[in-house]
Design a protein around this motif. Structure first.
Motif, PDB file in Angstrom:
ATOM      1  N   GLY A 191      -3.631   3.402  -8.851  1.00 53.54           N
ATOM      2  CA  GLY A 191      -3.011   4.681  -8.556  1.00 53.54           C
ATOM      3  C   GLY A 191      -3.097   5.079  -7.100  1.00 53.54           C
ATOM      4  O   GLY A 191      -2.389   5.998  -6.658  1.00 53.54           O
ATOM      5  N   SER A 192      -3.940   4.399  -6.343  1.00 51.01           N
ATOM      6  CA  SER A 192      -4.096   4.709  -4.917  1.00 51.01           C
ATOM      7  C   SER A 192      -3.261   3.795  -4.025  1.00 51.01           C
ATOM      8  O   SER A 192      -3.358   3.863  -2.800  1.00 51.01           O
ATOM      9  CB  SER A 192      -5.574   4.601  -4.517  1.00 51.01           C
ATOM     10  OG  SER A 192      -6.001   3.248  -4.576  1.00 51.01           O
ATOM     11  N   GLY A 193      -2.457   2.928  -4.623  1.00 51.46           N
ATOM     12  CA  GLY A 193      -1.614   2.033  -3.835  1.00 51.46           C
ATOM     13  C   GLY A 193      -2.228   0.683  -3.568  1.00 51.46           C
ATOM     14  O   GLY A 193      -1.845   0.000  -2.625  1.00 51.46           O
ATOM     15  N   VAL A 194      -3.173   0.279  -4.417  1.00 55.12           N
ATOM     16  CA  VAL A 194      -3.813  -1.021  -4.281  1.00 55.12           C
ATOM     17  C   VAL A 194      -3.474  -1.884  -5.493  1.00 55.12           C
ATOM     18  O   VAL A 194      -3.600  -1.430  -6.639  1.00 55.12           O
ATOM     19  CB  VAL A 194      -5.344  -0.876  -4.143  1.00 55.12           C
ATOM     20  CG1 VAL A 194      -6.041  -2.221  -4.268  1.00 55.12           C
ATOM     21  CG2 VAL A 194      -5.690  -0.228  -2.809  1.00 55.12           C
ATOM     22  N   GLU A 195      -3.046  -3.092  -5.242  1.00 56.22           N
ATOM     23  CA  GLU A 195      -2.781  -4.031  -6.325  1.00 56.22           C
ATOM     24  C   GLU A 195      -4.085  -4.713  -6.723  1.00 56.22           C
ATOM     25  O   GLU A 195      -4.740  -5.366  -5.905  1.00 56.22           O
ATOM     26  CB  GLU A 195      -1.770  -5.089  -5.889  1.00 56.22           C
ATOM     27  CG  GLU A 195      -1.432  -6.086  -6.973  1.00 56.22           C
ATOM     28  CD  GLU A 195      -0.427  -7.130  -6.538  1.00 56.22           C
ATOM     29  OE1 GLU A 195      -0.177  -8.078  -7.322  1.00 56.22           O
ATOM     30  OE2 GLU A 195       0.103  -7.017  -5.410  1.00 56.22           O
ATOM     31  N   VAL A 196      -4.478  -4.550  -7.966  1.00 56.16           N
ATOM     32  CA  VAL A 196      -5.732  -5.122  -8.450  1.00 56.16           C
ATOM     33  C   VAL A 196      -5.598  -6.635  -8.521  1.00 56.16           C
ATOM     34  O   VAL A 196      -4.689  -7.157  -9.166  1.00 56.16           O
ATOM     35  CB  VAL A 196      -6.107  -4.545  -9.823  1.00 56.16           C
ATOM     36  CG1 VAL A 196      -7.347  -5.242 -10.372  1.00 56.16           C
ATOM     37  CG2 VAL A 196      -6.336  -3.045  -9.725  1.00 56.16           C
ATOM     38  N   GLY A 197      -6.521  -7.321  -7.858  1.00 57.35           N
ATOM     39  CA  GLY A 197      -6.480  -8.770  -7.854  1.00 57.35           C
ATOM     40  C   GLY A 197      -7.477  -9.406  -8.795  1.00 57.35           C
ATOM     41  O   GLY A 197      -7.213 -10.452  -9.380  1.00 57.35           O
ATOM     42  N   VAL A 246     -14.163  -4.328  -8.643  1.00 59.84           N
ATOM     43  CA  VAL A 246     -12.711  -4.456  -8.568  1.00 59.84           C
ATOM     44  C   VAL A 246     -12.333  -4.845  -7.153  1.00 59.84           C
ATOM     45  O   VAL A 246     -12.754  -4.200  -6.182  1.00 59.84           O
ATOM     46  CB  VAL A 246     -12.002  -3.144  -8.958  1.00 59.84           C
ATOM     47  CG1 VAL A 246     -10.482  -3.292  -8.830  1.00 59.84           C
ATOM     48  CG2 VAL A 246     -12.384  -2.728 -10.372  1.00 59.84           C
ATOM     49  N   LEU A 247     -11.541  -5.891  -7.038  1.00 65.98           N
ATOM     50  CA  LEU A 247     -11.059  -6.361  -5.744  1.00 65.98           C
ATOM     51  C   LEU A 247      -9.538  -6.222  -5.740  1.00 65.98           C
ATOM     52  O   LEU A 247      -8.874  -6.600  -6.714  1.00 65.98           O
ATOM     53  CB  LEU A 247     -11.454  -7.816  -5.524  1.00 65.98           C
ATOM     54  CG  LEU A 247     -11.326  -8.372  -4.107  1.00 65.98           C
ATOM     55  CD1 LEU A 247     -12.432  -7.800  -3.215  1.00 65.98           C
ATOM     56  CD2 LEU A 247     -11.384  -9.883  -4.111  1.00 65.98           C
ATOM     57  N   GLY A 248      -9.000  -5.667  -4.655  1.00 60.90           N
ATOM     58  CA  GLY A 248      -7.558  -5.485  -4.609  1.00 60.90           C
ATOM     59  C   GLY A 248      -7.024  -5.481  -3.200  1.00 60.90           C
ATOM     60  O   GLY A 248      -7.777  -5.490  -2.223  1.00 60.90           O
ATOM     61  N   GLU A 249      -5.688  -5.478  -3.100  1.00 61.46           N
ATOM     62  CA  GLU A 249      -5.011  -5.501  -1.803  1.00 61.46           C
ATOM     63  C   GLU A 249      -4.094  -4.306  -1.683  1.00 61.46           C
ATOM     64  O   GLU A 249      -3.301  -3.997  -2.579  1.00 61.46           O
ATOM     65  CB  GLU A 249      -4.201  -6.788  -1.660  1.00 61.46           C
ATOM     66  CG  GLU A 249      -3.483  -6.911  -0.320  1.00 61.46           C
ATOM     67  CD  GLU A 249      -2.765  -8.249  -0.168  1.00 61.46           C
ATOM     68  OE1 GLU A 249      -1.532  -8.236  -0.022  1.00 61.46           O
ATOM     69  OE2 GLU A 249      -3.455  -9.290  -0.226  1.00 61.46           O
TER      70      GLU A 249
END
Length: 256
Positions: A191-197, A246-249
Motif C-alpha cells: 500500500g505504500s508503493g513497494v512491490e513485495v519481493g 518483508v523485502l521489497g522494491e
C-alpha cells in the motif's frame, strides 16, 4: 555470517542478514555503484548498520535514543567503519526532520513498527526516504510466534487473548505494543508503493529450542541455523514465526 554476530545472536539475525546481504549486492549491481546510501530507521546500536558498513556502504542510523547512538558510535569505531556510519537522533514519525526524501538506495526498518501509533504512516515515511527502485527491508514482530510461545509456556488464556486482540498482545504485561501477521505486513508494504519481493519467517524455532541444547550439543547451532534458513521462506511457517521479514522494491513513481 558477519563477524559482529555472536553465535547466540546469529540465531536471531542469520536469516535476515543473508537475505539483506544478497539484496545489497543486487542493488549495487543495478546502480553500478559499489557504495550504496543506506538508511537504518530505528537502528539502535548498529546490529545491522555496522555489518552493512563493513560491506563498504554508507549508513545513516536514525534512532530516538542518545545512549543507543553512543553505542553505535563506539561499535562502528571498534569495527573500523566509523567513517561510513552516521548516527542521527530522530524517529520514524518525524523522519524527514532529519533525513532527505528520496535519498537512499536501501532502507532498513527493523523492530520499529511494533512501537508506532500509526504503522502505516511509519511505512510510508521509510518508503518516502527511498530512491525510485530502492530496496526496503522491514522486520516486525509476528503474531503467531507469540501465541505459540505463550501456549507452550502453559499460559493458555494469554495465548487465546493474543489471538483475539487487535494489536496481538497477550495482556497488560506484554512488553510488545503490537504484532502483525504476514498478510498485514505485506498489505502495509504494498500500500505504500513497494512491490513485495520476499517474505521470511524469522526465529521460527530458535526461541523454542532450549538454550542449553544449542550451547552444549556438538553441531546443534549450525544445524539449527540451517533449519531456520530452510523454513524461512515457507509460507506454512510464517504463522508461527517470532518475527516476519518483508523485502521489497519501491516503484519508479512515488505514491502520494
Amino acid at each position: 555470517m558477519p563477524d559482529p554476530m555472536r553465535p547466540r545472536a546469529a540465531l536471531r539475525t542469520a536469516v535476515v542478514w543473508e537475505v539483506l546481504r544478497d539484496a545489497l549486492d543486487r542493488r549495487a549491481k543495478a546502480t553500478g555503484r559499489d557504495c550504496l546510501d543506506v538508511l537504518d530507521s530505528g537502528g539502535g546500536t548498529g546490529n545491522f548498520a555496522v555489518p552493512v558498513a563493513g560491506l563498504g556502504h554508507r549508513v545513516t542510523v536514525v534512532d530516538p535514543s542518545p545512549n543507543a547512538l553512543f553505542g553505535l558510535e563506539r561499535r562502528a569505531a571498534e569495527a573500523g567503519v566509523a567513517d561510513r556510519v552516521r548516527g542521527v537522533q530522530g524517529d520514524a514519525a518525524g523522519l524527514f526532520d532529519v533525513v532527505d526524501r528520496d535519498g537512499y538506495d536501501v532502507v532498513l526498518c527493523h523492530g520499529v513498527l511494533e512501537y508506532l501509533d500509526d504503522p502505516a504512516e511509519g511505512v510510508r515515511n521509510v518508503v518516502g526516504a527511498l530512491r525510485p527502485s530502492g530496496t526496503l527491508s522491514l522486520l516486525a514482530a509476528g503474531l503467531g510466534g507469540a501465541v505459540l510461545a505463550r501456549a507452550l509456556a502453559g499460559h493458555f488464556s494469554e495465548a487465546q487473548h493474543a489471538l483475539g486482540d487487535p494489536a496481538g498482545r497477550w495482556g497488560e504485561g506484554d512488553p510488545v505494543p503490537r504484532r502483525f501477521t504476514a498478510e498485514q505486513l505485506t498489505e502495509l508494504v504494498s500500500g505504500s508503493g513497494v512491490e513485495v519481493g520476499a517474505v521470511q519467517g524469522v526465529r521460527v524455532f530458535a526461541d523454542l529450542v532450549p538454550g542449553v541444547l544449542v550451547d552444549t550439543e556438538p553441531g546443534a547451532l549450525d544445524a539449527l541455523l540451517r533449519l531456520e534458513a530452510a523454513a524461512a521462506e515457507l509460507a506454512a511457517f510464517h504463522s508461527v514465526a517470532t518475527q516476519l521479514h518483508v523485502l521489497g522494491e519501491k516503484s519508479g513513481t512515488a505514491v502520494g
